[in-house]
Scaffold this active site. Structure first.
Site, PDB file in Angstrom:
ATOM      1  N   GLU B  51    -123.701  67.305 -52.329  1.00  0.00           N
ATOM      2  CA  GLU B  51    -122.751  67.127 -53.427  1.00  0.00           C
ATOM      3  C   GLU B  51    -121.336  67.521 -52.994  1.00  0.00           C
ATOM      4  O   GLU B  51    -120.375  66.789 -53.239  1.00  0.00           O
ATOM      5  CB  GLU B  51    -123.165  67.971 -54.643  1.00  0.00           C
ATOM      6  CG  GLU B  51    -124.519  67.639 -55.231  1.00  0.00           C
ATOM      7  CD  GLU B  51    -124.647  66.228 -55.798  1.00  0.00           C
ATOM      8  OE1 GLU B  51    -123.623  65.529 -55.951  1.00  0.00           O
ATOM      9  OE2 GLU B  51    -125.794  65.818 -56.082  1.00  0.00           O
ATOM     10  N   ASN B  55    -118.277  64.841 -52.448  1.00  0.00           N
ATOM     11  CA  ASN B  55    -117.034  64.951 -53.236  1.00  0.00           C
ATOM     12  C   ASN B  55    -115.812  64.851 -52.336  1.00  0.00           C
ATOM     13  O   ASN B  55    -114.853  64.131 -52.654  1.00  0.00           O
ATOM     14  CB  ASN B  55    -116.991  66.274 -53.998  1.00  0.00           C
ATOM     15  CG  ASN B  55    -117.676  66.190 -55.345  1.00  0.00           C
ATOM     16  OD1 ASN B  55    -118.065  65.120 -55.805  1.00  0.00           O
ATOM     17  ND2 ASN B  55    -117.842  67.327 -55.999  1.00  0.00           N
ATOM     18  N   ARG B 109    -120.638  56.786 -59.053  1.00  0.00           N
ATOM     19  CA  ARG B 109    -120.659  58.238 -59.219  1.00  0.00           C
ATOM     20  C   ARG B 109    -121.170  58.570 -60.611  1.00  0.00           C
ATOM     21  O   ARG B 109    -120.883  57.860 -61.567  1.00  0.00           O
ATOM     22  CB  ARG B 109    -119.224  58.805 -59.035  1.00  0.00           C
ATOM     23  CG  ARG B 109    -118.535  58.383 -57.756  1.00  0.00           C
ATOM     24  CD  ARG B 109    -119.264  58.829 -56.508  1.00  0.00           C
ATOM     25  NE  ARG B 109    -119.328  60.278 -56.371  1.00  0.00           N
ATOM     26  CZ  ARG B 109    -120.383  60.948 -55.938  1.00  0.00           C
ATOM     27  NH1 ARG B 109    -121.473  60.310 -55.572  1.00  0.00           N
ATOM     28  NH2 ARG B 109    -120.355  62.256 -55.843  1.00  0.00           N
TER      29      ARG B 109
END
Lengths: 101, 150
Positions: B51, B55, B109
């Site tokens: 994650e 990002n 996303r």
């Protein structure tokens, strides 16, 4: 090839394999679009047996499919989810809106 | 009182290409294996790393490819620290960014990245400055292993 599909009687079975992450997501979404456009299923069954890893990108893929099936008043079921992907799907609350088997 | 010390550390720097997401997960899993975590614990760490790194790859450098730094520290109390740093555009509103389902990305996303980092790690800290970059620091302590003093 991260998904293989078979179709019978307006039910599309998709087998997801490998790591379902951001890197894999774009291609996966495209492949699903092709299969969904081809078969226009009433029921979509996603078998997760072959998934080796999933993160929130996998959530995005499944949510997209859920929205599409909902829009066509169809059903979505997600099956045989290994431990790590199941934990991720539960953390996102998807177990409350999608049938897990 | 036992003081906690850093017993090992590794730093990796890579380009913000999505093909490095799997590499980052596996690199961290390999390094923390020294602490003999459970399979579930490894799964949690790989997810949180995925994650944070994703990002940075998706958001930090919109016009270009930039660098991402990943540092892992192991501590004497069986805890680990994962540090992910980029030198990209930064996050305007951190609290908003951390809201479940909020994303400035496209519909690949889900906006669940921070929620997942938060639930899979013991501690999460986000520091960001517009135009300078972002640092994510996460901590997790592994359960004790039989036959060890911790």
């Amino acid at each position: 090839m991260p998904i293989t599909c078979t179709s019978s009687d307006r039910t599309l079975h998709a087998n997801l394999t490998g790591d379902i992450d951001h890197h894999a997501a774009k291609d996966l979404i495209e492949q699903f679009e092709i299969q969904m456009d081809r078969y226009v299923p009433k029921n979509l069954i996603i078998d997760c047996t072959g998934i080796t890893f999933m993160d929130s990108s996998g959530i995005a893929v499944i949510l997209r499919l859920w929205h599409r099936m909902n829009a066509n008043e169809g059903t979505l079921s997600v099956q045989n989810i290994p431990k790590q992907p199941l934990k991720v799907l539960r953390a996102a609350g998807l177990d409350k809106i999608i049938t897990f088997e | 009182m036992l003081s906690i010390s850093c017993t090992n550390e590794v730093t990796i720097q890579f380009l913000s290409r999505s093909s490095n997401e799997g590499f980052a997960r596996n690199a961290v899993a390999s390094f923390v294996a020294q602490l003999d975590p459970t399979l579930d614990e490894i799964g949690d760490i790989k997810t949180a790393v995925s994650e944070a790194v994703t990002n940075a790859i998706v958001h930090a450098y919109p016009e270009d490819i930039g660098k991402i730094m990943l540092r892992i520290r192991l501590y004497s109390d069986r805890s680990i620290e994962i540090y992910v740093k980029d030198w990209g555009i930064g996050i305007d509103d951190i609290e908003k960014a951390k809201t479940a389902m909020f994303t400035t990305g496209n519909d690949e996303r889900s906006g669940m990245g921070f929620t997942i980092m938060d639930s899979f790690m013991d501690k999460l800290k986000v520091v960001s400055k517009r135009g300078k970059g972002t640092v994510i620091t996460m901590r997790r302590r592994f359960s004790p292993r039989l036959g060890t003093t911790l």
